[in-house]
Design a protein around this motif. Structure first.
Motif, short mmCIF file in Angstrom:
data_model
loop_
_atom_site.label_atom_id
_atom_site.label_comp_id
_atom_site.label_asym_id
_atom_site.label_seq_id
_atom_site.Cartn_x
_atom_site.Cartn_y
_atom_site.Cartn_z
N ARG A 15 -48.48 168.10 -71.04
CA ARG A 15 -49.88 168.43 -70.74
C ARG A 15 -50.46 169.23 -71.90
NH1 ARG A 15 -46.91 168.47 -66.13
NH2 ARG A 15 -47.73 167.21 -64.40
N LEU A 16 -51.28 168.56 -72.68
CA LEU A 16 -51.95 169.20 -73.82
C LEU A 16 -53.28 169.74 -73.34
CD1 LEU A 16 -51.96 169.72 -76.94
CD2 LEU A 16 -53.27 167.59 -77.12
N THR A 17 -53.44 171.06 -73.35
CA THR A 17 -54.67 171.68 -72.87
C THR A 17 -55.81 171.46 -73.83
OG1 THR A 17 -53.24 173.38 -71.90
CG2 THR A 17 -55.61 173.81 -71.91
N GLY A 18 -55.50 171.44 -75.13
CA GLY A 18 -56.55 171.22 -76.11
C GLY A 18 -55.99 171.11 -77.51
N ALA A 19 -56.82 170.63 -78.43
CA ALA A 19 -56.41 170.47 -79.83
C ALA A 19 -57.63 170.62 -80.73
CB ALA A 19 -55.76 169.11 -80.05
N PHE A 40 -59.74 163.26 -76.36
CA PHE A 40 -59.00 162.07 -75.97
C PHE A 40 -59.80 161.37 -74.87
CE2 PHE A 40 -56.17 165.22 -77.63
CZ PHE A 40 -55.26 164.53 -78.41
N SER A 41 -60.35 160.21 -75.21
CA SER A 41 -61.27 159.52 -74.28
C SER A 41 -62.34 160.49 -73.79
CB SER A 41 -60.50 158.92 -73.10
OG SER A 41 -59.56 157.97 -73.54
N ARG A 42 -62.89 161.25 -74.72
CA ARG A 42 -63.98 162.21 -74.54
C ARG A 42 -63.56 163.48 -73.79
NH1 ARG A 42 -69.37 158.49 -73.23
NH2 ARG A 42 -69.15 157.11 -75.07
N SER A 43 -62.30 163.59 -73.43
CA SER A 43 -61.81 164.79 -72.76
C SER A 43 -61.10 165.70 -73.77
CB SER A 43 -60.84 164.42 -71.63
OG SER A 43 -60.24 165.57 -71.08
N THR A 44 -61.21 167.02 -73.58
CA THR A 44 -60.54 167.93 -74.50
C THR A 44 -59.06 168.07 -74.18
OG1 THR A 44 -61.18 169.79 -73.09
CG2 THR A 44 -62.62 169.27 -74.96
N SER A 45 -58.60 167.57 -73.04
CA SER A 45 -57.18 167.65 -72.68
C SER A 45 -56.63 166.25 -72.44
CB SER A 45 -56.99 168.51 -71.42
OG SER A 45 -57.65 167.92 -70.31
N VAL A 46 -55.31 166.15 -72.45
CA VAL A 46 -54.66 164.86 -72.21
C VAL A 46 -53.25 165.12 -71.69
CG1 VAL A 46 -53.70 164.64 -74.56
CG2 VAL A 46 -54.18 162.59 -73.22
N GLY A 97 -51.35 182.17 -76.29
CA GLY A 97 -52.73 182.03 -75.84
C GLY A 97 -53.49 180.95 -76.56
N ASP A 98 -54.76 180.86 -76.23
CA ASP A 98 -55.64 179.81 -76.75
C ASP A 98 -56.32 180.29 -78.03
OD1 ASP A 98 -57.53 177.90 -77.27
OD2 ASP A 98 -58.47 177.94 -75.30
N HIS A 99 -55.95 179.69 -79.14
CA HIS A 99 -56.55 180.04 -80.43
C HIS A 99 -57.08 178.79 -81.12
CE1 HIS A 99 -55.27 184.24 -80.29
NE2 HIS A 99 -54.14 183.78 -79.76
N LEU A 100 -57.53 177.84 -80.34
CA LEU A 100 -58.00 176.57 -80.89
C LEU A 100 -59.18 176.74 -81.85
CD1 LEU A 100 -57.78 174.27 -77.74
CD2 LEU A 100 -56.36 174.15 -79.79
N ARG A 101 -60.01 177.74 -81.61
CA ARG A 101 -61.20 177.93 -82.46
C ARG A 101 -61.07 179.18 -83.32
NH1 ARG A 101 -63.93 173.47 -83.03
NH2 ARG A 101 -65.67 174.76 -83.74
N ASN A 102 -59.87 179.71 -83.43
CA ASN A 102 -59.65 180.92 -84.23
C ASN A 102 -59.21 180.52 -85.63
OD1 ASN A 102 -58.85 183.33 -85.38
ND2 ASN A 102 -57.79 184.07 -83.56
N PRO A 103 -60.03 180.76 -86.65
CA PRO A 103 -59.65 180.36 -88.02
C PRO A 103 -58.72 181.36 -88.71
CG PRO A 103 -61.82 181.35 -88.06
CD PRO A 103 -61.39 181.33 -86.61
N GLY A 104 -58.50 182.53 -88.09
CA GLY A 104 -57.71 183.56 -88.72
C GLY A 104 -56.22 183.39 -88.50
N ALA A 105 -55.43 184.18 -89.23
CA ALA A 105 -53.98 184.06 -89.17
C ALA A 105 -53.31 185.13 -88.32
CB ALA A 105 -53.41 184.13 -90.59
N VAL A 106 -54.03 186.18 -87.96
CA VAL A 106 -53.41 187.35 -87.33
C VAL A 106 -52.62 187.03 -86.06
CG1 VAL A 106 -53.87 189.60 -86.25
CG2 VAL A 106 -55.04 188.96 -88.37
#
Length: 342
Positions: A15-19, A40-46, A97-106
């Motif tokens: 179960r991929l929550t997001g990418a 994936f088929s317009r969904s953010t999860s697959v 946690g969810d860091h899909l939109r986090n561009p940082g490395a910390v």
């Protein structure tokens, strides 16, 4: 571009929550203006079934040849066994946690030198569609063991740079697996050449040519005490390896793909070297050079051999184990490839 993910070795649905994907800014950093959500088929999860694959919707992101991109996967739930590429010679970064939109490395405090779940990244071009994919198919020497991590100095990397400098448009895919064998599967080291050639070489988009090299693990482990990772380990004969290669040649020809045979490099003085194994290697290499059954050859053996003792790896190319090349050795392998034969 289009991301492809794999759960082929999973024991339960993944179960991929997001990418997300973006152009790398070095290490775990991503250039923020390039970050894109993958759907994936317009969904953010697959959910990817055990043994299955998933192909994402196309993502609009301009990239240049040789540029690094970062794929970030968020897996909220336990995954079970992870389908992975163990010997990536590149660093992956992990965070909680969810860091899909986090561009940082910390947040990315854990590191691994394997890749997980990513089976491929297809990039479209404005050029007319044509078969211009070159697949390097093999074992740890193709995979790049002992090359400098995160430096892109495996022989397929250097070959790709050679093509780019020559103004060529072909792409090079690395389908090497450390420890892989031509004839026998391993629970640790992957399916054999024979069993994965279709999926890992011929099924890639727009394949034109496959450069294949292997057999050293069949030879070495067949003369050693079996372990969990090398069972079964029958003694490899030159004829058995030649017959295995003939199966690959037939499979490639059936799909109109050129197949180039790479000779097996020297391994004298490595821990699993034997005189019997040396005779098998020599016989297979003679057949590759003189048999006329491949569409072309790359003589990796002679490119890496010590002139004073052709059964030994040249000292300047030796990573230290008498088996795997160093960065200079991988460069010599790439330079041995005749670009006109591709």
């Amino acid at each position: 571009m289009r991301l492809r993910l794999s759960n082929v070795y999973g024991t339960a649905p993944l179960r991929l929550t997001g990418a997300s994907i973006g152009r790398s800014a070095g290490g775990a950093k991503v250039r923020p203006e390039t970050m894109r959500t993958v759907r994936f088929s317009r969904s953010t999860s697959v959910t990817i079934p055990a043994g299955g694959h998933a192909t994402a919707d196309p993502v609009g992101l301009r990239v240049r040849a040789g540029e690094h991109v970062t794929v970030t996967l968020y897996l909220k739930d336990p995954t079970g066994p992870a389908t992975n590429h163990n010997l990536a010679i590149a660093t992956s970064y992990r965070a909680t946690g969810d860091h899909l939109r986090n561009p940082g490395a910390v947040p990315f405090t854990e590191r691994s030198t394997s890749w997980y779940y990513v089976a491929g990244l297809d990039v479209s071009s404005r050029r007319p569609a044509k078969r211009e994919t070159i697949v390097a198919f093999g074992d740890s020497i193709t995979d790049g063991q002992a090359a400098t991590t995160d430096a892109d100095r495996r022989y397929p990397d250097v070959l790709a740079y050679r093509l780019k400098r020559a103004g060529r448009s072909e792409v090079v895919l690395n389908s090497g697996i450390g420890g892989n064998r031509v004839l026998n599967d391993s629970v640790c080291l992957g399916e054999s050449f024979l069993n994965r050639f279709q999926r890992d070489a011929l099924d890639h988009p727009r394949v034109r040519t496959v450069i294949t090299m292997g057999g050293i693990n069949d030879i070495m482990h067949g003369d050693s005490t079996p372990s969990t990772c090398t069972t079964p380990n029958p003694r490899a004969t030159s004829q058995a390896l030649i017959n295995g290669y003939r199966q690959l040649i037939r499979a490639a020809r059936a799909q109109g793909v050129r197949i180039i045979g790479g000779t097996i490099p020297p391994f004298k003085d490595s821990p699993l070297h034997t005189d019997r194994g040396e005779s098998v290697r020599d016989a297979v290499n003679q057949w590759i050079r003189d048999g006329g059954e491949f569409d072309g050859i790359v003589d990796f053996d002679r490119a890496l051999a010590d002139p004073s003792d052709p059964d030994r790896l040249r000292a300047a190319y030796d990573s230290g184990d008498r088996l795997h090349p160093n960065d200079a050795g991988y460069r010599a392998m790439a330079e041995a490839v005749d670009l006109a034969a591709l």
